[in-house]
Design an enzyme around this catalytic site. Structure first.
Site, PDB file in Angstrom:
ATOM      1  N   CYS A  86       0.831  -1.208   0.000  1.00 39.00           N
ATOM      2  CA  CYS A  86       0.000   0.000   0.000  1.00 39.00           C
ATOM      3  C   CYS A  86       0.868   1.263   0.000  1.00 39.00           C
ATOM      4  CB  CYS A  86      -0.988  -0.057   1.167  1.00 39.00           C
ATOM      5  SG  CYS A  86      -2.368   1.077   0.985  1.00 39.00           S
ATOM      6  N   HIS A 203      -3.579  -5.618   1.258  1.00 41.47           N
ATOM      7  CA  HIS A 203      -2.867  -5.808   2.528  1.00 41.47           C
ATOM      8  C   HIS A 203      -2.770  -7.290   2.922  1.00 41.47           C
ATOM      9  CE1 HIS A 203      -2.477  -1.626   4.031  1.00 41.47           C
ATOM     10  NE2 HIS A 203      -3.504  -1.408   3.230  1.00 41.47           N
ATOM     11  N   GLU A 205      -0.883  -8.570   5.112  1.00 41.56           N
ATOM     12  CA  GLU A 205      -0.668  -8.729   6.564  1.00 41.56           C
ATOM     13  C   GLU A 205      -1.990  -8.695   7.337  1.00 41.56           C
ATOM     14  OE1 GLU A 205      -0.478  -5.984   4.996  1.00 41.56           O
ATOM     15  OE2 GLU A 205      -1.061  -4.295   6.275  1.00 41.56           O
TER      16      GLU A 205
END
Lengths: 226, 70
Positions: A86, A203, A205
């Site tokens: 990002c 994302h 994560e």
């Protein structure tokens, strides 16, 4: 493996990233701040999501001019693995480690939702645990994620396998309805020519535990340590 | 020395912010052909500063932006 998580003023996914690497992958990980001048002894450097320097001037540009920005370029040029998520992706384009630029979303709204992605290149250290053509689901959360690159460069990127992830529908079809932000060619993630630098808007994560309803993000991290 | 740099999205590139403003103005009954939204950076710099280098290295992304120095 020894990971570095870069922390710029305004990074806000740094702890999530640190948690995934330490607690879910069981790897060694350290934070490095924006004044860091050298990245020695790391096997992978991660630029997490967030709003470095408040996205002032252009997303990622101020972070790219810090001592850590220079250190990331030096590290990448020696062949080190660099992952930008990002805002980290935006910083990598401003560092010219990745081609193109990320612009305001076409519809001008901040997008926070799940998207489907097609894995176009699974030969990278970041994607080798995926199948080529596999459809995965990850969350996005960004206001400036519309990827743009001049047409000629897009063609050479395509030929060189630099287009790694594209927005698609649940069945893997690439079309404008499945494109959340107006990205050129539905691009969601790209790598450099050498394949050691990878940036993506979604994302991974945030998609690492069944508790959160995802299973695809962790596969990317497992690819790195495989 | 005071310098003003006007930064605008390049011609031909989709400028969603400009488009949104244009649509608002058209809805308001104004005859508007085009709108581009950019930004202004005002600098106070020492004599002899290489403004062009400063602007091109830091302030604009030449892939998508053009600029005018006043």
């Amino acid at each position: 493996m020894k990971f570095a998580v870069c922390v710029f003023p305004g990074s806000n996914c740094d702890y999530d990233t640190y948690y995934v690497i330490r607690d879910l992958l069981g790897q060694d990980v350290s934070f490095v701040d924006h004044n860091t001048k050298r990245l020695n002894g790391f096997d992978c450097v991660v630029l997490p999501g967030g709003f470095s320097f408040g996205d002032y001037l252009r997303a990622g540009v101020l972070a790219s001019k810090t001592p850590l920005g220079n250190a990331i370029v030096e590290y990448a040029q020696k062949g080190g693995l660099v992952l930008g998520i990002c805002n980290g992706f935006q910083i990598l384009t401003e560092l010219h480690l990745l081609p193109g630029v990320l612009l305001r979303n076409e519809n001008l709204t901040f997008l926070c939702k799940d998207v489907y992605l097609r894995v176009e290149n699974n030969s990278l250290p970041f994607t080798r645990r995926f199948e080529k053509g596999e459809v995965i689901k990850l969350p996005i959360a960004h206001g400036e994620g519309r990827y743009y690159v001049p047409e000629e460069e897009l063609r050479s990127m395509e030929e060189g396998g630099q287009i790694v992830l594209r927005y698609c529908d649940e069945k893997g079809n690439i079309n404008s309805q499945a494109n959340p932000n107006g990205s050129l060619y539905n691009i969601a993630g790209i790598c450099n020519k050498e394949g050691n630098v990878f940036g993506l808007m979604p994302h991974p994560e945030r998609a690492c535990e069944d508790l959160l309803g995802y299973r695809d993000g962790i596969i990317l991290w497992h690819s790195l340590v495989a | 020395m005071k310098v003003r740099v006007l930064i605008l999205p390049k011609r031909g590139l989709l400028d969603p912010e400009g488009r949104a403003v244009k649509e608002m103005l058209l809805d308001g009954g104004f005859d508007v052909k085009d709108v581009k939204v950019g930004k202004v950076v005002e600098l106070e710099v020492g004599e002899g500063t290489d403004i062009k280098a400063l602007v091109e290295k830091y302030l604009v992304n030449p892939l998508v932006e053009e600029y005018v120095i006043e």
